[in-house]
Design a protein around this motif. Structure first.
Motif, PDB file in Angstrom:
ATOM      1  N   VAL A   2       0.833  -1.187   0.000  1.00  0.00           N
ATOM      2  CA  VAL A   2       0.000   0.000   0.000  1.00  0.00           C
ATOM      3  C   VAL A   2       0.882   1.256   0.000  1.00  0.00           C
ATOM      4  O   VAL A   2       1.960   1.284   0.596  1.00  0.00           O
ATOM      5  CB  VAL A   2      -0.928  -0.010   1.238  1.00  0.00           C
ATOM      6  N   ALA A  24      -5.033   5.921   0.723  1.00  0.00           N
ATOM      7  CA  ALA A  24      -4.249   4.726   0.405  1.00  0.00           C
ATOM      8  C   ALA A  24      -4.494   4.297  -1.034  1.00  0.00           C
ATOM      9  O   ALA A  24      -5.588   4.478  -1.579  1.00  0.00           O
ATOM     10  CB  ALA A  24      -4.619   3.598   1.354  1.00  0.00           C
ATOM     11  N   PHE A  29      -7.330  -1.672   0.801  1.00  0.00           N
ATOM     12  CA  PHE A  29      -7.290  -0.830   1.998  1.00  0.00           C
ATOM     13  C   PHE A  29      -7.991  -1.489   3.177  1.00  0.00           C
ATOM     14  O   PHE A  29      -7.507  -1.432   4.304  1.00  0.00           O
ATOM     15  CB  PHE A  29      -7.942   0.515   1.675  1.00  0.00           C
ATOM     16  N   ASN A  76     -10.984   4.581   0.604  1.00  0.00           N
ATOM     17  CA  ASN A  76      -9.586   4.255   0.920  1.00  0.00           C
ATOM     18  C   ASN A  76      -8.931   5.335   1.772  1.00  0.00           C
ATOM     19  O   ASN A  76      -7.761   5.713   1.538  1.00  0.00           O
ATOM     20  CB  ASN A  76      -8.772   4.055  -0.363  1.00  0.00           C
TER      21      ASN A  76
END
Length: 120
Positions: A2, A24, A29, A76
């Motif tokens: 990530v 992210a 996520f 995210n």
């Protein structure tokens, strides 16, 4: 793996509020536990707040009742709402993502950090 990008830091007067966001990308996520850490000059990095994949939260004693961590898996994003800020909250704030790899070892991923300065 990530990638994490923070935003929202800045200069605020004591008693004020700031909202930090961390977006992210590059991985799932919702499978990461997320957290916010901070590091003040001359001090070690410390955990500020964390949120699990299931949404459970925990906070450092120094920010309990003033800061709120939340996550939006659809966007995210993990957010840290900081209220009643104090000069001692001044630090670089880092977004953290944590997940076990295929071998079962916890892996930590970090953003680049965003400066928060609380001063009159």
């Amino acid at each position: 793996q990530v990638q994490l990008v923070e935003s929202g830091g800045g200069l605020v007067q004591p008693g004020g509020s700031l909202r930090l966001s961390c977006v992210a990308s590059g991985s799932i996520f919702s499978s990461y536990a997320m957290g916010w850490y901070r590091q003040a000059p001359g001090k070690q990095r410390e955990l500020v707040a964390a949120i699990t994949t299931g949404g459970s939260t925990n906070y450092a004693d120094s920010v309990e009742g003033r800061f709120t961590i939340s996550r939006d898996n659809a966007k995210n994003t993990v957010t840290l709402q900081m209220n009643s800020l104090k000069p001692e909250d001044t630090a670089v704030y880092y977004c953290n993502g944590q997940r076990a790899d295929v071998a079962g070892f916890l892996r930590n991923y970090w953003g680049q950090g965003t400066q928060v300065t609380v001063s009159s």
